[in-house]
Scaffold this motif. Structure first.
Motif, short mmCIF file in Angstrom:
data_model
loop_
_atom_site.label_atom_id
_atom_site.label_comp_id
_atom_site.label_asym_id
_atom_site.label_seq_id
_atom_site.Cartn_x
_atom_site.Cartn_y
_atom_site.Cartn_z
N PHE A 33 -2.07 2.81 13.10
CA PHE A 33 -3.24 2.08 12.69
C PHE A 33 -2.29 2.05 11.38
O PHE A 33 -1.89 2.55 10.62
CB PHE A 33 -4.21 2.56 13.10
N GLY A 34 -2.66 1.01 10.34
CA GLY A 34 -2.36 0.82 8.98
C GLY A 34 -1.65 0.51 8.87
O GLY A 34 -0.24 -0.27 9.91
N GLY A 35 -0.68 0.33 7.35
CA GLY A 35 0.62 0.07 7.15
C GLY A 35 1.49 0.36 7.63
O GLY A 35 1.24 1.64 7.74
N VAL A 36 3.26 0.03 7.15
CA VAL A 36 4.53 0.28 7.44
C VAL A 36 4.70 1.34 6.39
O VAL A 36 4.19 0.89 5.80
CB VAL A 36 5.87 -0.59 7.84
N SER A 37 4.72 2.48 6.13
CA SER A 37 5.64 3.37 5.37
C SER A 37 7.06 3.55 5.04
O SER A 37 7.90 4.06 6.07
CB SER A 37 5.05 4.75 5.69
N LEU A 38 7.84 2.90 4.06
CA LEU A 38 9.22 3.54 3.52
C LEU A 38 9.51 3.92 3.26
O LEU A 38 10.61 4.14 2.50
CB LEU A 38 9.78 1.37 3.09
N ALA A 39 9.10 5.14 2.69
CA ALA A 39 8.90 5.93 1.52
C ALA A 39 9.90 6.86 1.64
O ALA A 39 10.60 7.35 1.37
CB ALA A 39 7.30 7.17 1.56
N LYS A 40 10.31 7.75 3.37
CA LYS A 40 11.27 8.47 4.16
C LYS A 40 12.80 7.13 3.94
O LYS A 40 13.78 8.38 4.53
CB LYS A 40 10.66 9.16 4.82
N ALA A 41 11.87 6.15 4.40
CA ALA A 41 13.65 5.35 4.86
C ALA A 41 15.03 5.84 4.40
O ALA A 41 14.64 6.00 2.91
CB ALA A 41 13.38 3.92 4.46
N ARG A 42 16.10 5.75 4.77
CA ARG A 42 17.32 6.16 4.29
C ARG A 42 18.48 4.82 5.59
O ARG A 42 18.37 4.87 6.56
CB ARG A 42 17.60 7.01 3.83
N LYS A 43 19.06 5.22 4.17
CA LYS A 43 20.38 4.30 5.06
C LYS A 43 22.00 5.61 5.02
O LYS A 43 21.87 6.00 4.40
CB LYS A 43 20.68 2.69 4.26
N SER A 55 0.63 -1.21 -0.55
CA SER A 55 -0.30 -0.34 -0.09
C SER A 55 0.70 1.19 0.28
O SER A 55 1.00 2.00 -0.57
CB SER A 55 -0.77 -0.38 0.63
N LYS A 56 1.78 1.58 0.91
CA LYS A 56 2.29 2.63 1.15
C LYS A 56 3.49 2.89 0.32
O LYS A 56 4.02 4.10 0.03
CB LYS A 56 2.47 3.02 2.78
N GLN A 57 4.29 2.18 -0.36
CA GLN A 57 5.05 1.82 -0.65
C GLN A 57 5.39 1.51 -2.68
O GLN A 57 5.82 2.76 -3.45
CB GLN A 57 6.21 0.43 -0.67
N LEU A 58 3.87 1.32 -2.99
CA LEU A 58 3.24 1.59 -4.08
C LEU A 58 2.52 2.44 -4.30
O LEU A 58 2.36 2.54 -5.88
CB LEU A 58 2.49 -0.09 -5.06
N TYR A 59 1.58 2.87 -3.68
CA TYR A 59 0.36 4.07 -4.57
C TYR A 59 0.70 4.99 -3.17
O TYR A 59 1.10 5.26 -2.23
CB TYR A 59 -0.70 3.43 -3.74
N ASN A 60 -0.48 5.93 -3.31
CA ASN A 60 -1.34 6.90 -2.80
C ASN A 60 -2.43 6.60 -3.33
O ASN A 60 -2.67 5.93 -3.22
CB ASN A 60 -0.82 8.37 -3.35
N ARG A 61 -3.22 7.46 -2.07
CA ARG A 61 -4.15 7.40 -1.56
C ARG A 61 -4.64 8.91 -1.81
O ARG A 61 -4.12 9.89 -1.65
CB ARG A 61 -4.62 7.15 0.36
N LEU A 62 -6.51 9.05 -1.91
CA LEU A 62 -6.08 11.16 -1.78
C LEU A 62 -6.60 11.43 -0.78
O LEU A 62 -5.70 12.55 -1.36
CB LEU A 62 -7.87 11.05 -2.13
N ILE A 63 -6.39 10.64 0.39
CA ILE A 63 -5.90 11.25 1.59
C ILE A 63 -6.26 10.43 2.61
O ILE A 63 -5.71 9.36 2.75
CB ILE A 63 -8.10 12.28 2.52
N SER A 64 -5.24 10.99 3.57
CA SER A 64 -4.60 9.68 4.95
C SER A 64 -5.21 10.87 6.40
O SER A 64 -5.69 12.49 5.78
CB SER A 64 -3.07 10.12 4.63
N THR A 72 -8.37 5.11 4.04
CA THR A 72 -7.53 3.44 4.28
C THR A 72 -6.41 3.17 3.89
O THR A 72 -6.21 3.88 1.97
CB THR A 72 -7.98 2.73 4.89
N ASP A 73 -5.18 2.43 4.49
CA ASP A 73 -4.71 1.79 3.75
C ASP A 73 -4.85 0.93 1.64
O ASP A 73 -4.52 0.65 0.55
CB ASP A 73 -3.89 1.25 4.26
#
Lengths: 344, 533
Positions: B522-532, B55-64, B178-179
């Motif tokens: 609530f909801g799934g994990v988001s890795l959008a901003k993850a960095r190493k 969900s949060k890795q591949l897509y976006n929703r209208l609102i969060s 929702t996701d």
């Protein structure tokens, strides 16, 4: 004479394959559930599909006809689809088998490279300290269960020392396209900038599973080489040679070795079946993406078409390997060609 | 062998200089996932393990939804307007959102209203060519009745969409956030129609999210690459790989050998091992979830309220809290966790009382005891870190009152599939919230619609209960809604189609050099901003 021998072997091979396919075919009736579902891999068959499928699998006809249709489909590569992935089973097998084969081949290679010289040394120094050390180690290796050895290795080299990775064939961050299915060859063939790093990484991944898997066949080969060598060294022609004043190395390398290795060559072929069995356990423990892990997962998921296909593929391969080893052996050993009855 | 050595030498000699070596490690992240995804389209599932991966890795929703304040935040829609009768909601879309360019699809336009119309019409419009593709089941939307709620979706202009509803439902915006409510590409769907490979929409995803799909090998890995033109912020990771590792001990071991950078749901018993390492940190987050024990209320003897109550009285929850959650969880006093605004502690929540349990069984005519199946999840979830162990404890407790328990396990996705067919007697399961709205704990779990689509593990359908839920959704006055949810909670504990056991904490282990992994309550994990680092 040689042709007749080969002919007999091939007849035996066909017979074995026939028995195997009858067994596999009967599995779809022995497994719980609808035979049609077990054969095709399609679950929740709807009413209108049911007729077409029965037609295709000849379930409305006699058992021999169903069997012939089964053999035809197997030959055409239509092995049904997996319950779990909904993908053709044949595709899975083609994708996974090379990984198992690669692991087994390296393990076999390692056991030949280490096992045979160790056996020779052991026989040459019969009942002296090198023999005693090798014998003790062999006994240890022989009696260590492979899963326990694997876990010990992981505990020590991966978790304690952090030297080696514990799962997979290559770090997942290296994207290696599947060409042959053999990871080392694929890396060499691939066109990526991190080829060298990936190669080293793949070797690191290979190291532990290969050691674990090769332990048992190495021990078998050591024992076999040793025994066969000792037997040959007892022969009169060796005694004569010794009486003529040949040195130990001359005796062993020039006169004893060729004869002593004959039964060992046959043994190498026979090791393949135990290797593939052990490979399954090794694959599960090291998360090696081969056919053994897939087969065990399929059993856990009660994926009947996959179990059937996996069994068929693995057993066919073992039978083929055994017969091939037999034929190669006959090239080296003229006496065996004169046997009147085939045996495996 | 000599050939290999030869080729290595050749490799070293020919141009593999230090500068040319790309250290993949710093640009990619490996997340050890606990199960295969059932689909790459979150519309088709409610499985947390799949939502985390997609969900949060591949897509976006209208609102969060802002996890702290509960307010709605703009995402693909920069603003939205609700009509006076609350039956029409208009979303104004961003104009700079680019879809993924992948090996199988090249977008020619940016996101517009057509994509939103297509995405939602797939859910409830039987004339949409995709409605029946991939099984045609949209478990979340069906169980909350969204397919019955939306009257029409209208493209107002190129970048404006409005939803017309039959009823003014107070949880509508929360559900859109929702996701599951991700936006798909209508253009991609069109191109698949031409090739007649409609299922690819769900297997080869195209979205607007921070990562784009590259490769999926069942039981082995999922590979995403960064979406270069992500509209929200630059993405730091070049590559995101999910290593599919169902066994939680193996996941921890891979964490220790650094074959994984991130691992969700470590067992509580493994936390001390992880805590002793300097190179690993453990995130702990209170999460809106419940772990429960559901009874198949359509099967005898579980159709008898007294039997369900007897079973609930027979198990020692304190022991479970200690052995399964290792005191890292909270006992539930209702079907809602106590952080929910509609929570009310229930007085007749069954407590541990084997004598009472025996008495109830006698009243129900089951003097001899009986045999039953108890299904235990094979994977660790937030709400139940070790279902197998919990099942064993329940087994021994029930044995004391003469009930023989047979523990049943399947591979996770098979487990869920068989559960939807209601093949079980009783099952240890749970639910992690997707929105802070309390309806999320009722409709998807216990409504009649959920019983029909198989998500209601208790297979329990009570029209009176459904009426309470729809009354609660008909108003936006918090006090009124609370009143209805109080009644609903009482009804659940009175009838006990499922017995709420505990609320778990969400744990996540990651290497110390990994930053910005977002887990919310609530909801799934988001890795959008993850960095190493």
């Amino acid at each position: 004479m040689a042709l007749e021998y080969i002919f007999r072997r091939i007849i035996l091979l066909c017979f074995m394959l026939l028995l195997l396919s009858i067994f596999t075919f009967s599995l779809s009736f022995l497994f719980p559930g609808d035979p049609l579902t077990n054969l095709s891999g399609i679950q929740d068959i709807s009413f209108h599909e049911s007729d077409a499928l029965s037609e295709k699998y000849k379930l409305d006809q006699s058992i021999p006809k169903q069997f012939i249709s089964f053999i035809t489909r197997v030959a055409q590569g239509d092995w049904g689809i997996s319950f779990a992935s909904q993908k053709p089973i044949f595709e899975h097998i083609v994708a996974l088998f090379p990984a198992t084969l690669e692991l087994a081949l390296y393990a076999l290679l390692a056991s030949i490279v280490f096992g045979i010289p160790a056996g020779i040394i052991s026989a040459a120094y019969y009942e002296k300290w090198p023999d005693k050390i090798i014998n003790t180690l062999t006994l240890l290796g022989y009696s260590t269960p492979v899963f326990w050895l694997a876990l010990l290795m992981i505990m020590f080299f991966c978790l304690q020392l952090g030297l080696l990775p514990m799962s997979g064939r290559v770090s997942l961050l290296y994207e290696i396209p599947d060409i042959t299915g053999f990871i080392l060859i694929d890396i060499l063939l691939s066109d990526v900038s991190y080829k060298f790093n990936a190669f080293i990484d793949a070797i690191k991944h290979l190291l532990l599973p290969t050691i674990v898997l090769s332990t048992y066949p190495t021990m078998v080969l050591i024992r076999f080489t040793r025994d066969s060598m000792l037997e040959v060294l007892e022969q009169n022609y060796i005694k004569t040679a010794r009486a003529k004043g040949l040195s130990r190395s001359q005796l062993i390398f020039r006169h004893a070795l060729r004869n002593a290795l004959l039964p060992v060559i046959k043994q190498i072929g026979l090791q393949f079946s135990s290797l593939i069995t052990l490979a399954m356990i090794t694959e599960v423990i090291f998360s090696w993406p081969g056919i053994g892990r897939w087969l065990i997962d399929s059993i856990y998921q009660r994926d009947f078409p996959a179990i059937q296909g996996g069994l068929l593929a693995v057993s066919t391969f073992i039978i083929l390997a055994t017969v091939t080893a037999d034929l190669i052996h006959s090239v080296f050993d003229p006496i065996i060609r004169n046997q009147t009855h085939g045996k495996i | 062998m000599s050939k290999f050595i030869f080729s290595i030498v050749i490799l070293i000699l020919t141009g593999c200089t230090e500068q040319a070596l790309i250290n993949q490690n710093n640009h990619g992240l490996i997340y050890c996932a606990e199960a295969n995804p059932v689909s790459f389209n979150p519309q088709l599932t409610t499985l947390g393990s799949t939502i985390d991966l997609t969900s949060k890795q591949l897509y976006n929703r209208l609102i969060s939804i802002d996890a702290n304040t509960g307010e709605f935040l703009p995402e693909l829609a920069h603003s939205w307007k609700i009509s006076n009768n609350r039956k029409k909601i208009t979303f104004e879309l961003r104009q700079d959102v680019q879809f993924h360019q992948t090996d199988y699809f090249t977008p020619t336009r940016k996101l517009n209203a057509d994509d939103v119309v297509f995405t939602f019409s797939r859910l409830f419009d039987a004339y949409n060519p995709y409605h029946f593709v991939s099984g045609g089941q949209y478990p979340y939307f069906q169980s909350i009745g969204l397919d019955q709620l939306i009257k029409s979706i209208i493209k107002e202009s190129e970048y404006s969409v409005s939803f017309e509803l039959f009823d003014a439902q107070s949880s509508f915006l929360a559900n859109i956030a929702t996701d599951f409510s991700v936006i798909l590409s209508a253009e991609y769907a069109k191109s698949l129609e031409i090739d007649e490979t409609l299922e690819n929409l769900d297997n080869y995803p195209v979205g607007t999210g921070p990562y784009k799909f590259k490769d999926y090998k069942r039981d082995i890995l999922i590979r995403y690459y960064k979406h270069d033109e992500y509209w929200k912020h630059p993405v730091e990771l070049e590559q995101l790989v999910f290593d599919i590792t169902p066994n939680s001990t193996t996941r921890i071991a891979k964490m220790l050998t650094h074959e994984c950078d991130v691992t969700p749901h470590p067992n509580s018993s493994q936390l001390s091992i992880l805590a002793s390492r300097k190179d690993i940190k453990v995130l702990k987050e209170t999460n809106l979830n419940i772990g429960y024990w559901a009874f198949n209320t359509q099967k005898a003897p579980f159709d008898d309220n007294r039997v369900r109550r007897a079973l609930a009285h027979a198990i020692d929850i304190d022991k479970i809290m200690h052995a399964v959650y290792l005191d890292n969880g909270k006992r539930l006093e209702s079907i809602l966790p106590n952080t929910s605004w509609a929570y009310q502690a229930q007085v007749n929540m069954p407590n541990y009382n084997p004598e009472l349990a025996k008495r109830l069984l006698r009243q129900a005519g089951l003097v001899e005891g009986f045999k039953m199946d108890l299904w235990a999840m094979p994977v660790a979830r937030i709400y139940n870190p070790n279902a197998r162990k919990m099942a064993e404890l329940i087994q021994s407790d029930l044995n004391k009152i003469g009930i023989t328990v047979n523990i049943v396990e399947y591979e996770w996705n098979t487990f869920i599939k068989k559960l939807e067919e209601h093949a079980h007697d009783t099952v240890l399961l749970g639910w992690s919230a997707d929105t802070p709205d309390p309806d999320n704990f009722f409709s998807p779990l216990l409504s009649c619609a959920a019983a029909l689509n198989g998500k209601n593990a208790a297979n329990w359908c009570d029209p009176e209960f459904d009426l309470l839920l729809s009354k609660a959704l008909d108003t936006i006055k918090i006090e009124e809604r609370k009143e209805f949810y109080f009644q609903a909670q009482q009804m659940v504990i009175q009838e006990l189609p499922l017995f709420p056991i505990a609320q778990g904490m969400r744990f996540q282990a990651s290497s110390t050099n990994v930053e910005n992994i977002e887990i919310k309550s609530f909801g799934g994990v988001s890795l959008a901003k993850a960095r190493k680092l």
